[in-house]
Design a protein around this motif. Structure first.
Motif, PDB file in Angstrom:
ATOM      1  N   LEU A 266       0.817  -1.213   0.000  1.00 49.16           N
ATOM      2  CA  LEU A 266       0.000   0.000   0.000  1.00 49.16           C
ATOM      3  C   LEU A 266       0.852   1.264   0.000  1.00 49.16           C
ATOM      4  CD1 LEU A 266      -2.372  -1.326   2.747  1.00 49.16           C
ATOM      5  CD2 LEU A 266      -3.154  -0.676   0.469  1.00 49.16           C
ATOM      6  N   GLY A 267       0.359   2.260  -0.717  1.00 45.24           N
ATOM      7  CA  GLY A 267       0.957   3.578  -0.692  1.00 45.24           C
ATOM      8  C   GLY A 267      -0.121   4.626  -0.766  1.00 45.24           C
ATOM      9  N   ARG A 268       0.179   5.795  -0.272  1.00 50.02           N
ATOM     10  CA  ARG A 268      -0.816   6.877  -0.360  1.00 50.02           C
ATOM     11  C   ARG A 268      -0.994   7.325  -1.809  1.00 50.02           C
ATOM     12  NH1 ARG A 268       1.332   6.919   4.569  1.00 50.02           N
ATOM     13  NH2 ARG A 268      -0.069   7.350   6.329  1.00 50.02           N
ATOM     14  N   THR A 269       0.001   7.015  -2.631  1.00 51.04           N
ATOM     15  CA  THR A 269      -0.099   7.236  -4.080  1.00 51.04           C
ATOM     16  C   THR A 269       0.332   5.959  -4.785  1.00 51.04           C
ATOM     17  OG1 THR A 269       2.173   8.018  -4.302  1.00 51.04           O
ATOM     18  CG2 THR A 269       0.493   9.670  -3.771  1.00 51.04           C
ATOM     19  N   GLU A 270      -0.023   5.831  -6.062  1.00 50.60           N
ATOM     20  CA  GLU A 270       0.405   4.671  -6.834  1.00 50.60           C
ATOM     21  C   GLU A 270       1.932   4.608  -6.929  1.00 50.60           C
ATOM     22  OE1 GLU A 270      -1.207   2.147  -8.068  1.00 50.60           O
ATOM     23  OE2 GLU A 270      -3.264   2.797  -7.701  1.00 50.60           O
ATOM     24  N   GLU A 271       2.559   5.774  -7.048  1.00 49.76           N
ATOM     25  CA  GLU A 271       4.013   5.823  -7.141  1.00 49.76           C
ATOM     26  C   GLU A 271       4.665   5.301  -5.867  1.00 49.76           C
ATOM     27  OE1 GLU A 271       5.566   9.710  -7.829  1.00 49.76           O
ATOM     28  OE2 GLU A 271       7.632   9.029  -8.072  1.00 49.76           O
ATOM     29  N   GLU A 272       4.144   5.704  -4.720  1.00 53.46           N
ATOM     30  CA  GLU A 272       4.694   5.234  -3.445  1.00 53.46           C
ATOM     31  C   GLU A 272       4.531   3.721  -3.307  1.00 53.46           C
ATOM     32  OE1 GLU A 272       3.832   5.601   1.377  1.00 53.46           O
ATOM     33  OE2 GLU A 272       2.923   7.055  -0.007  1.00 53.46           O
ATOM     34  N   ALA A 273       3.374   3.213  -3.699  1.00 49.62           N
ATOM     35  CA  ALA A 273       3.142   1.767  -3.621  1.00 49.62           C
ATOM     36  C   ALA A 273       4.085   1.021  -4.548  1.00 49.62           C
ATOM     37  CB  ALA A 273       1.684   1.454  -3.961  1.00 49.62           C
ATOM     38  N   ARG A 274       4.290   1.552  -5.760  1.00 52.94           N
ATOM     39  CA  ARG A 274       5.169   0.898  -6.733  1.00 52.94           C
ATOM     40  C   ARG A 274       6.617   0.887  -6.234  1.00 52.94           C
ATOM     41  NH1 ARG A 274       4.598  -2.825 -10.286  1.00 52.94           N
ATOM     42  NH2 ARG A 274       2.474  -1.978 -10.369  1.00 52.94           N
ATOM     43  N   GLU A 275       7.047   1.944  -5.574  1.00 54.27           N
ATOM     44  CA  GLU A 275       8.403   1.989  -5.015  1.00 54.27           C
ATOM     45  C   GLU A 275       8.579   0.914  -3.946  1.00 54.27           C
ATOM     46  OE1 GLU A 275       8.892   5.950  -3.646  1.00 54.27           O
ATOM     47  OE2 GLU A 275       9.268   6.790  -5.648  1.00 54.27           O
ATOM     48  N   LYS A 276       7.562   0.710  -3.123  1.00 55.51           N
ATOM     49  CA  LYS A 276       7.626  -0.332  -2.105  1.00 55.51           C
ATOM     50  C   LYS A 276       7.700  -1.712  -2.748  1.00 55.51           C
ATOM     51  CE  LYS A 276       5.141   2.083   1.609  1.00 55.51           C
ATOM     52  NZ  LYS A 276       3.965   2.041   2.522  1.00 55.51           N
ATOM     53  N   TYR A 277       6.960  -1.886  -3.829  1.00 54.91           N
ATOM     54  CA  TYR A 277       6.970  -3.174  -4.523  1.00 54.91           C
ATOM     55  C   TYR A 277       8.338  -3.467  -5.122  1.00 54.91           C
ATOM     56  CZ  TYR A 277       5.814  -6.709  -8.045  1.00 54.91           C
ATOM     57  OH  TYR A 277       5.799  -7.837  -8.819  1.00 54.91           O
ATOM     58  N   GLU A 278       8.939  -2.457  -5.741  1.00 57.35           N
ATOM     59  CA  GLU A 278      10.265  -2.639  -6.328  1.00 57.35           C
ATOM     60  C   GLU A 278      11.288  -2.956  -5.249  1.00 57.35           C
ATOM     61  OE1 GLU A 278      10.902  -2.888  -9.445  1.00 57.35           O
ATOM     62  OE2 GLU A 278       8.853  -2.408 -10.063  1.00 57.35           O
ATOM     63  N   GLU A 279      11.160  -2.337  -4.108  1.00 62.25           N
ATOM     64  CA  GLU A 279      12.063  -2.650  -2.993  1.00 62.25           C
ATOM     65  C   GLU A 279      11.868  -4.082  -2.523  1.00 62.25           C
ATOM     66  OE1 GLU A 279      13.108  -1.194   1.591  1.00 62.25           O
ATOM     67  OE2 GLU A 279      11.580  -0.135   0.417  1.00 62.25           O
ATOM     68  N   ALA A 280      10.595  -4.519  -2.475  1.00 59.92           N
ATOM     69  CA  ALA A 280      10.320  -5.900  -2.067  1.00 59.92           C
ATOM     70  C   ALA A 280      10.947  -6.886  -3.037  1.00 59.92           C
ATOM     71  CB  ALA A 280       8.810  -6.124  -1.980  1.00 59.92           C
ATOM     72  N   LEU A 281      10.825  -6.630  -4.341  1.00 57.13           N
ATOM     73  CA  LEU A 281      11.415  -7.512  -5.344  1.00 57.13           C
ATOM     74  C   LEU A 281      12.931  -7.577  -5.204  1.00 57.13           C
ATOM     75  CD1 LEU A 281       9.440  -6.693  -8.632  1.00 57.13           C
ATOM     76  CD2 LEU A 281       9.321  -8.779  -7.258  1.00 57.13           C
ATOM     77  N   LYS A 282      13.522  -6.444  -4.907  1.00 59.58           N
ATOM     78  CA  LYS A 282      14.977  -6.379  -4.788  1.00 59.58           C
ATOM     79  C   LYS A 282      15.477  -7.214  -3.607  1.00 59.58           C
ATOM     80  CE  LYS A 282      16.671  -2.504  -3.345  1.00 59.58           C
ATOM     81  NZ  LYS A 282      17.062  -1.066  -3.316  1.00 59.58           N
ATOM     82  N   ASN A 283      14.683  -7.232  -2.536  1.00 60.32           N
ATOM     83  CA  ASN A 283      15.108  -7.920  -1.312  1.00 60.32           C
ATOM     84  C   ASN A 283      14.571  -9.345  -1.187  1.00 60.32           C
ATOM     85  OD1 ASN A 283      16.572  -5.690  -0.232  1.00 60.32           O
ATOM     86  ND2 ASN A 283      14.627  -4.730   0.345  1.00 60.32           N
ATOM     87  N   ALA A 284      13.647  -9.717  -2.064  1.00 63.01           N
ATOM     88  CA  ALA A 284      13.024 -11.038  -1.950  1.00 63.01           C
ATOM     89  C   ALA A 284      13.989 -12.141  -2.378  1.00 63.01           C
ATOM     90  CB  ALA A 284      11.766 -11.100  -2.800  1.00 63.01           C
ATOM     91  N   SER A 285      13.783 -13.317  -1.789  1.00 64.48           N
ATOM     92  CA  SER A 285      14.591 -14.486  -2.137  1.00 64.48           C
ATOM     93  C   SER A 285      13.742 -15.458  -2.946  1.00 64.48           C
ATOM     94  CB  SER A 285      15.105 -15.186  -0.870  1.00 64.48           C
ATOM     95  OG  SER A 285      15.638 -16.453  -1.179  1.00 64.48           O
ATOM     96  N   VAL A 286      14.046 -15.586  -4.233  1.00 63.67           N
ATOM     97  CA  VAL A 286      13.322 -16.534  -5.076  1.00 63.67           C
ATOM     98  C   VAL A 286      13.531 -17.954  -4.567  1.00 63.67           C
ATOM     99  CG1 VAL A 286      13.197 -17.534  -7.392  1.00 63.67           C
ATOM    100  CG2 VAL A 286      13.364 -15.055  -7.108  1.00 63.67           C
ATOM    101  N   GLU A 287      14.754 -18.251  -4.106  1.00 67.63           N
ATOM    102  CA  GLU A 287      15.023 -19.586  -3.587  1.00 67.63           C
ATOM    103  C   GLU A 287      14.204 -19.834  -2.323  1.00 67.63           C
ATOM    104  OE1 GLU A 287      18.776 -22.488  -3.657  1.00 67.63           O
ATOM    105  OE2 GLU A 287      19.129 -20.641  -2.539  1.00 67.63           O
ATOM    106  N   GLY A 288      13.993 -18.790  -1.511  1.00 67.05           N
ATOM    107  CA  GLY A 288      13.150 -18.937  -0.333  1.00 67.05           C
ATOM    108  C   GLY A 288      11.727 -19.323  -0.712  1.00 67.05           C
TER     109      GLY A 288
END
Length: 424
Positions: A266-288
């Protein structure tokens, strides 16, 4: 979703609208409120991927893990309406012991406690407990008898047995406390419930299972049912089947509450939400993600080429999660091709990830509710406590939950109430 009493009734919704119920899904700790329920715990190590648990341990995939009953008591002391539910297996603990523990937790939470009933499918859990891993359908047969033994909650104490009469020196009236005598195929109990009745007596009962045996069990006993799929179109026929099965047990099918996994970014704007998503992808473990999914379906996905499609024929179905297996049969335009790469990516950042403003995410949740006939969601998280805090601050204002105090009259446990049950 628990059976606690809410101090003030929720506002009435427009006709035809459903109130969306939210559960927080965690493994040990809670740092946020304003959900209906917080779920804790799991059993065993995820050791299917690469044939051992080393990768799960390195990735921290539900390991290490503590006993959730301890933090529940602490969290209950600083909350008022948040319910708590923990997972306990019918395969590895005696029903008398669980009945006592859960009565205690229901007392200490003031009637805000629930039990997520599992039969345990991990071989690692059976090895840890020193007990054999029983065949799938047999585990549900055992669970059915297990729940019947837990009628200790309903049938042992009269509502007026606890006197606490200091003038007459009578704490409890023995004539109003019944010994439960059960001699069954799997369990034998000859004892009264050792603790006086808790606010709910029977805690709110959750279950997940979409195999024929799981549906038979859940439609009979469960008050809340977890379902999982990447599309509401997959869930709709499953939920319909379980509600229909509930009718066969004499239950009101609408009394069963269904919850799907849902991970809002969630973000107060679509841009804020998208930034959080990109950060999640960067830190996520596909192997996990592959560790978790491999354990669920019973297939080591490390043995498949990363872009090879996985089909139901690749699965050892007996000891695994049937909803995950059934999902592999779906090929709608709203889901990706089921390859290890796509599975790992999807699972690594949570189930049914939706990115956007609160309004957009709420609209999508309402669509899932409408299409699948859901009642609410188990909220997964990207960050803790961040995801839960975002949901509380941005999403929860869209609605509230409702509750009940005791099991309904059409629930099988009601036939064991003290004033109804005559013993064996």
């Amino acid at each position: 979703m628990t059976s606690q009493s809410i101090p003030t009734p929720p506002p009435q919704l427009p006709q035809g609208k459903k109130r969306i119920l939210l559960n927080g899904f965690d493994m040990f700790t809670d740092r946020s409120g304003d959900f209906n329920t917080l779920f804790l715990d799991s059993f065993g190590v995820h050791d299917t991927y690469k044939g051992n648990g080393d990768t799960a341990i390195r990735e921290g995939a539900q390991f290490p893990m503590g006993d959730p009953s301890i933090p529940v008591t602490a969290m209950a002391s600083v909350t008022k309406n948040l319910g708590f539910a923990i997972t306990t297996s019918t395969s590895y603990e005696a029903p008398y012991v669980v009945a006592k523990r859960f009565s205690t937790l229901d007392h200490l939470t003031g009637g805000r406690f629930g039990w997520n009933i599992v039969t345990s499918w991990k071989a690692s859990a059976s090895r840890a407990a020193g007990l054999p891993l029983v065949e799938h359908d047999k585990r549900y047969e055992i669970a059915d008898e297990y729940i019947n033994v837990c009628r200790l909650w309903e049938s042992s104490w009269s509502p007026t047995a606890l006197l606490e009469d200091s003038e007459r020196g009578i704490y409890s009236d023995a004539s109003q406390i019944r010994t439960v005598n059960h001699t069954g195929t799997h369990f034998t109990v000859h004892a009264p419930q050792i603790l006086d009745p808790s606010p709910q007596r029977t805690p709110f009962l959750f279950q997940a299972g979409t195999s024929p045996a799981g549906i038979a069990f859940g439609s009979k006993h469960a008050e809340g049912i977890f379902v999982s799929a990447p599309s509401p179109l997959i869930l709709a026929p499953r939920i319909k089947e379980i509600r229909e099965a509930a009718k066969g047990h004499g239950r009101d099918p609408s009394s069963l509450k269904f919850f799907a996994i849902f991970t809002p970014i969630l973000g107060r704007t679509e841009e804020e939400a998208r930034e959080k998503y990109e950060e999640a992808l960067k830190n996520a473990s596909v192997e996990g993600g592959l560790i978790f999914y491999s354990s669920n379906i019973g297939v080591d996905l490390s043995k498949f080429p990363i872009d090879t499609e996985i089909t139901p024929d690749d699965i050892h179905i007996d000891a695994r999660v049937h909803s995950s297996i059934n999902t592999l049969s779906y090929h709608g335009s709203d889901v990706p091709k089921w390859t290890p790469r796509n599975i790992g990516k999807a699972v690594s950042i949570g189930g049914n990830v939706t990115v956007g403003t609160p309004e957009r995410v709420a609209d999508i949740m309402e669509e899932w509710i409408r299409v699948a006939d859901l009642d609410g969601f188990n909220i997964g998280y990207m960050w803790t406590p961040g995801t839960f805090e975002d949901a509380v601050e941005l999403l929860v204002p869209e609605g509230e939950g409702a509750s009940q105090k005791w099991v309904r009259d059409d629930h099988p446990a009601s036939k064991y109430r003290y004033d109804v049950y005559q013993g064996e």
